[in-house]
Design an enzyme around this catalytic site. Structure first.
Site, PDB file in Angstrom:
ATOM      1  N   ARG A  64      82.240  -4.189  33.644  1.00 25.99           N
ATOM      2  CA  ARG A  64      81.221  -5.215  33.870  1.00 25.99           C
ATOM      3  C   ARG A  64      81.447  -6.459  33.008  1.00 25.99           C
ATOM      4  NH1 ARG A  64      76.674  -2.133  33.149  1.00 25.99           N
ATOM      5  NH2 ARG A  64      76.326  -3.069  31.138  1.00 25.99           N
ATOM      6  N   TYR A 117      69.529 -28.908  43.992  1.00 22.90           N
ATOM      7  CA  TYR A 117      69.925 -28.012  45.091  1.00 22.90           C
ATOM      8  C   TYR A 117      68.733 -27.106  45.452  1.00 22.90           C
ATOM      9  CZ  TYR A 117      72.598 -24.051  47.110  1.00 22.90           C
ATOM     10  OH  TYR A 117      73.079 -23.038  47.903  1.00 22.90           O
ATOM     11  N   ASP A 189      74.686 -29.147  36.802  1.00 23.03           N
ATOM     12  CA  ASP A 189      75.389 -28.590  37.961  1.00 23.03           C
ATOM     13  C   ASP A 189      76.489 -29.574  38.366  1.00 23.03           C
ATOM     14  OD1 ASP A 189      76.185 -27.776  40.558  1.00 23.03           O
ATOM     15  OD2 ASP A 189      74.233 -26.882  40.974  1.00 23.03           O
ATOM     16  N   LYS A 214      82.498 -23.288  46.448  1.00 20.78           N
ATOM     17  CA  LYS A 214      82.793 -24.540  47.155  1.00 20.78           C
ATOM     18  C   LYS A 214      84.256 -24.946  46.935  1.00 20.78           C
ATOM     19  CE  LYS A 214      78.385 -24.631  48.306  1.00 20.78           C
ATOM     20  NZ  LYS A 214      77.321 -25.108  47.441  1.00 20.78           N
TER      21      LYS A 214
HETATM   22  C1  LIG Z   1      76.215 -24.254  46.990  1.00 20.27           C
HETATM   23  C2  LIG Z   1      75.637 -24.756  45.740  1.00 20.27           C
HETATM   24  C3  LIG Z   1      75.131 -23.888  44.776  1.00 20.27           C
HETATM   25  C4  LIG Z   1      75.054 -22.388  44.998  1.00 20.27           C
HETATM   26  O1  LIG Z   1      76.263 -21.775  45.203  1.00 20.27           O
HETATM   27  P1  LIG Z   1      76.377 -20.378  45.994  1.00 20.27           P
HETATM   28  O2  LIG Z   1      77.704 -19.868  45.593  1.00 20.27           O
HETATM   29  O3  LIG Z   1      76.225 -20.703  47.430  1.00 20.27           O
HETATM   30  O4  LIG Z   1      75.250 -19.507  45.480  1.00 20.27           O
HETATM   31  C5  LIG Z   1      74.638 -24.420  43.607  1.00 20.27           C
HETATM   32  N1  LIG Z   1      74.626 -25.741  43.390  1.00 20.27           N
HETATM   33  C6  LIG Z   1      75.086 -26.607  44.291  1.00 20.27           C
HETATM   34  C7  LIG Z   1      75.055 -28.057  43.995  1.00 20.27           C
HETATM   35  C8  LIG Z   1      75.598 -26.156  45.497  1.00 20.27           C
HETATM   36  O5  LIG Z   1      76.035 -27.019  46.402  1.00 20.27           O
END
Ligand SMILES: *Cc1c(COP(=O)(O)O)cnc(C)c1O
Length: 393
Positions: A64, A117, A189, A214
């Protein structure tokens, strides 16, 4: 010879390709995937010793807490972001929420960008606020005006730049300046820019979160989140990940590691194509406004130019049409998929309405917001597809 994280003087493209590779005893360019729960030790004392150090970077203790291939990927991300340490977590959303779980206690106050988000907003409102944490949203373009909102119990300021649908570029250095002098932790973020185009830690942010789902993975086949911290926060975040039992799937980390090797080249292309589409759309009579930080018409273009080294392929535009016609436009596109997420090799388009996800600012535009992701297709094909669909409305 292998390159170590100490060699921070290297450029980001070189770090992304050379760091975190196995040493000569493995013999391969890439780490094999390590799937494991139990780690066995020669001596009882060795197991006990690893248990004492389990929250330290790169300690092999139990599945983990990570395996050597995961530690290697975390080292690449840390070097790119300029972080002391990085933690892989199961999704981008898990990464966004983890530092809040680590830092906030009942009675604390958190300031959150109003362009956050959507799912992170939901976690804040329905989970974090339930822990008796006082939640307050602020205008993403507030800059050093944030100072007036900081209270004696403000613990965290949460940033996301640019905003997910409306692309406000925040004055991160100004906000960080106010936070630092008052002992407030900043969390940012960085999913849109990736460390290739913006490194929030370099301008004083304490913790960077991002969805490796992403661009870092880049092929729409992985769910993975990353939390990169300055030294004082790394251990707190790792402990909180343990409270929650977080663990990142080794196959996802393998795919994200493969993604990071080509990230620089892909980002350059997403930027080039994004700019070409945005520039073209801005000239179309059916388009009221294109919202892309790299365009001089963007309200925060100057801040973007000062702080970012590029723009990704994600942007929005306001179509001068009814919702019905906007849906027709999106459904008539053949090279743009209709779907959530982005950062893969493929182009996407969705119809959205940011007005519902606002607390202290307003989204009032005549027309319908379309969010686009410029993928890695040829830009002439994409523009031909857009031309055809626009002609129908
Ligand atoms: C997609 C996204 C997230 C979350 O990511 P996941 O892997 O889909 O949980 C967080 N912040 C931003 C800006 C995003 O575009």
């Amino acid at each position: 010879m292998t390159i170590t994280a100490n060699e921070r003087s290297l450029q980001k493209e070189t770090i992304a390709t050379h760091l975190g590779r196995p040493d000569a005893s493995v013999g391969l360019v890439n780490w094999p995937v390590h799937r494991g729960s139990t780690v066995v030790f020669d001596k009882v004392g060795d197991l006990e010793n690893s248990g004492e150090r389990k929250f330290e970077k790169g300690t092999l203790h139990y599945g983990r807490f990570g395996t050597p291939d995961v530690f290697a990927f975390e080292e690449v991300i840390s070097a790119l972001e300029g972080a002391y340490g990085t933690l892989c977590v199961p999704s981008g959303l898990a990464a966004c929420v983890l530092p809040l779980v680590a830092f906030l206690k009942p009675g604390d106050h958190i300031l959150v960008t109003d362009a956050i988000y959507g799912p992170t907003r939901t976690s804040l409102k329905q989970f974090i606020a339930r822990q008796d944490v006082e939640l307050e949203f602020y205008d993403p373009c507030i800059g050093d005006g944030i100072a007036e909102l900081i209270k004696h119990n403000t613990k965290v300021i949460y940033l996301e730049s640019p905003g997910s649908y409306t692309f406000e570029v925040q004055d991160v250095p100004a906000i960080v300046g106010c936070a630092r002098s008052r002992g407030v932790i900043t969390v940012c973020d960085n999913t849109w820019a990736t460390p290739m185009f913006f490194r929030p830690l370099e301008v004083g942010v304490d913790v960077v979160v991002q969805a490796a789902t992403k661009y870092i993975s880049g092929h729409s086949d992985v769910m993975l989140g990353l939390v990169s911290c300055q030294e004082p926060y790394y251990r707190m975040v790792r402990e909180a990940a343990n409270w929650l039992g977080y663990h990142a799937a080794p196959d996802s980390v393998f795919l994200a590691t493969r993604g990071i090797r080509t990230l620089a080249a892909r980002m350059e292309r997403h930027y080039k194509t994004g700019l070409a589409l945005a520039t073209w759309l801005e000239q179309q009579p059916q388009v009221r406004r294109v919202i892309y930080p790299a365009l001089p018409s963007h309200p925060n273009h100057t801040i973007w130019k000062r702080d970012f080294e590029g723009a990704s392929g994600l942007f929005s535009f306001v179509l001068d049409a009814s919702r019905e016609r906007a849906i027709k436009f999106v459904e008539s596109l053949s090279l743009f998929g209709i779907g959530l997420s982005w950062g893969g090799y493929e182009s996407l388009a969705i119809v959205s309405d940011p007005s519902k996800a606002r607390t202290v600012t307003r989204w009032e535009e005549d027309g319908v917001l379309i969010r686009m992701h410029a993928g890695l297709e040829n830009e002439r094909d994409l523009i031909a597809d857009l031309t055809k669909a626009l002609a129908l409305i």
